[in-house]
Enzyme design. Structure first.
Site, mmCIF file in Angstrom:
data_model
loop_
_atom_site.group_PDB
_atom_site.id
_atom_site.type_symbol
_atom_site.label_atom_id
_atom_site.label_comp_id
_atom_site.label_asym_id
_atom_site.label_seq_id
_atom_site.Cartn_x
_atom_site.Cartn_y
_atom_site.Cartn_z
ATOM 1 N N ALA A 121 -13.186 -6.579 0.739
ATOM 2 C CA ALA A 121 -12.918 -4.936 0.635
ATOM 3 C C ALA A 121 -12.186 -4.388 1.882
ATOM 4 O O ALA A 121 -11.740 -5.275 2.602
ATOM 5 C CB ALA A 121 -14.362 -4.489 0.541
ATOM 6 N N ASN A 122 -12.204 -3.058 1.837
ATOM 7 C CA ASN A 122 -11.431 -2.626 2.916
ATOM 8 C C ASN A 122 -12.137 -1.400 3.298
ATOM 9 O O ASN A 122 -13.140 -0.924 2.619
ATOM 10 C CB ASN A 122 -9.800 -2.409 2.809
ATOM 11 C CG ASN A 122 -9.626 -1.465 1.540
ATOM 12 O OD1 ASN A 122 -10.109 -0.474 1.421
ATOM 13 N ND2 ASN A 122 -9.073 -2.093 0.689
ATOM 14 N N ARG A 123 -11.612 -0.638 4.590
ATOM 15 C CA ARG A 123 -12.434 0.535 4.973
ATOM 16 C C ARG A 123 -12.067 1.848 4.142
ATOM 17 O O ARG A 123 -12.609 3.005 4.802
ATOM 18 C CB ARG A 123 -12.129 0.837 6.412
ATOM 19 C CG ARG A 123 -12.578 -0.406 7.334
ATOM 20 C CD ARG A 123 -12.542 0.068 8.989
ATOM 21 N NE ARG A 123 -12.597 -1.162 9.696
ATOM 22 C CZ ARG A 123 -13.736 -1.667 9.786
ATOM 23 N NH1 ARG A 123 -14.872 -1.033 9.492
ATOM 24 N NH2 ARG A 123 -13.935 -2.632 10.615
ATOM 25 N N SER A 124 -11.147 1.859 3.160
ATOM 26 C CA SER A 124 -10.979 3.195 2.436
ATOM 27 C C SER A 124 -12.192 3.850 1.771
ATOM 28 O O SER A 124 -12.985 3.140 1.464
ATOM 29 C CB SER A 124 -9.967 2.971 1.305
ATOM 30 O OG SER A 124 -9.779 3.977 0.514
ATOM 31 N N ALA A 138 -6.455 1.936 -1.731
ATOM 32 C CA ALA A 138 -6.101 0.882 -0.722
ATOM 33 C C ALA A 138 -6.625 -0.282 -1.457
ATOM 34 O O ALA A 138 -7.437 -0.896 -1.538
ATOM 35 C CB ALA A 138 -6.964 1.129 0.520
#
Ligand code: C5P
Length: 403
Positions: free
Chosen positions: A211-214, A277
């Site tokens: 995943a990512n921090r969005s 993102a």
């Protein structure tokens, strides 16, 4: 200031979520609204009349048979001398009464007597919300024109149990109230918009993902602002901890491929704003079972494969929306990279921002953006993500108005 001097009749019914109503009163009043509180008898078991009255800075109405109140205002005038009736929390009991036309206390009588829009923010135990009788009442109320916000998924205030039943957060309720009372111009009326927001989760195995921090804050704010401007909005959202924005059709997805499918299914549209993102890569073959640690300490390798580029697909699609807006989250050479993206992705506009950790933009509340179009660059000062959304939507409306 949509809520300036608007009169909100707030019914607080008897549920543990009533503690959040205190904050709700504050938030409504901060925006200039007048809050006229009505409490059910059961609400008094959870919050005091003193607290509700102090925060509203008004008398709390509780009794249908109060001689003083009836002489003063009367329940019929109370029910009508407002712009909106808001029930938060709305309990199963309150919903059942209204759905069946029962009026045996002040709150239920107000609901039956009012000719104003009614918004309910249900809050109850997930098993209660799932009960067919409650579902039936909710469906009946919807058919009768009552609006709902929530309930949300999450842990119950009493702890332990999780599920659909939590009351929507006060700020989200305020946003819904604003949406319902908004009489501002609708430059995007009749226009369709697709927005992507949030991260994607790319599975490694059934329990792990990339995943990512969005956080989805910017994308959701843009979807809201488009809806406020009158557009018919489909928001395709990756997993986020945000409430669905008011007046927006939300499609929840996890993976990039699901996001692409949902976006393509939402075409045709006039406007596409791709804010998500999206993970550039996914694990080529996600394991069907949880990957176990091996006894010899060897580490699994996870070959990756490229995800579809949704913006690029939309930007070059047969049914390309008239205005395609992309985002460019970069940590260096922000504008140069964004300009390269314009052509590659077939976008009309790229909103570039620097997401280096020290900017705090990714997952934060503020944003500093530069807009890169074919005719040059426009740099905006630091502002809240809501302001970025508002200005971007004004710009979109302006562009679409040009022939
Ligand atoms: O190439 P990059 O990821 O920097 O491009 C960012 C822009 O492209 C954003 O608008 C993002 O939503 C979109 N994008 C997409 N699908 C991808 C990757 C990015 O729609 N797979």
């Amino acid at each position: 200031m949509i809520l300036k001097d608007k009169r909100i009749l707030l019914i607080v019914a008897g549920g543990i979520a009533a503690y959040k109503s205190l904050d709700l009163i504050r938030r409504l009043r901060e925006r200039g609204a007048v809050v006229i509180p009505v409490m059910t008898k059961a609400a008094g078991e959870f919050v005091t009349e003193l607290a509700v009255g102090a925060l509203a800075a008004r008398k709390v109405h509780t009794d249908l048979f109060s001689r003083e109140d009836e002489v003063d205002v009367g329940h019929i005038r109370l029910a009508r001398d407002c712009d909106l009736v808001l029930a938060a929390p709305a309990t199963a009991d309150l919903m059942a009464k209204m759905a069946n036309g029962l009026a045996n206390d002040l709150a239920s009588t107000v609901l039956i007597a009012t000719d104003r829009p009614v918004l309910m923010a249900p809050a109850m135990n997930p098993r209660m919300w799932a009960n067919p009788a409650v579902a039936r009442n909710a469906a009946q109320l919807r058919a009768d024109g009552v609006r709902f916000i929530g309930p949300m998924r999450g842990e119950m205030a009493e702890g332990g149990e999780a599920g659909l039943g939590r009351m929507a957060e006060p700020l989200d309720i305020v946003a819904e109230v604003e949406a319902l009372l908004d009489r501002s111009p609708k430059p995007l009326a009749g226009k369709r918009a697709i927005v992507t927001s949030g991260p994607t989760h790319e599975p490694i195995d059934p329990v792990r993902y990339i995943a990512n921090r969005s956080s989805g804050t910017q994308g959701h704010a843009i979807a809201s602002a488009l809806a406020r401007a009158g557009a018919d909005v489909v928001l395709v959202s990756g997993p986020v901890a945000l409430a669905d924005p008011a007046g927006v059709k939300v499609v929840h997805v996890e993976r990039a491929e699901e996001m692409r499918d949902a976006v393509l299914a939402a075409l045709p549209a006039d406007i596409a704003v791709m804010v998500a993102a999206v993970a550039d890569w996914r694990v080529a073959t996600a394991a069907g079972e949880k990957i176990k640690k091996s006894a010899d300490g060897s580490v699994p390798s996870l070959p990756l494969t490229e995800n579809p580029d949704i913006l690029r697909t939309v930007g070059h699609h047969q049914q390309r929306p008239r205005l395609v807006v992309g985002f460019a989250a970069e940590t260096s050479d922000v504008e140069t990279n964004a300009r390269a993206k314009l052509d590659r992705k077939g976008a009309d506009l790229i909103v570039a921002n620097d997401v280096s950790p020290e900017t705090g933009i990714m997952g934060g509340k503020r944003n500093t953006v530069a807009l890169i179009g074919r005719d040059g660059v426009e740099r905006w000062p630091d502002m809240s993500k809501e302001e970025v959304a508002g200005r971007l939507v004004a710009l979109i409306a302006g562009r679409l108005a040009e022939v």
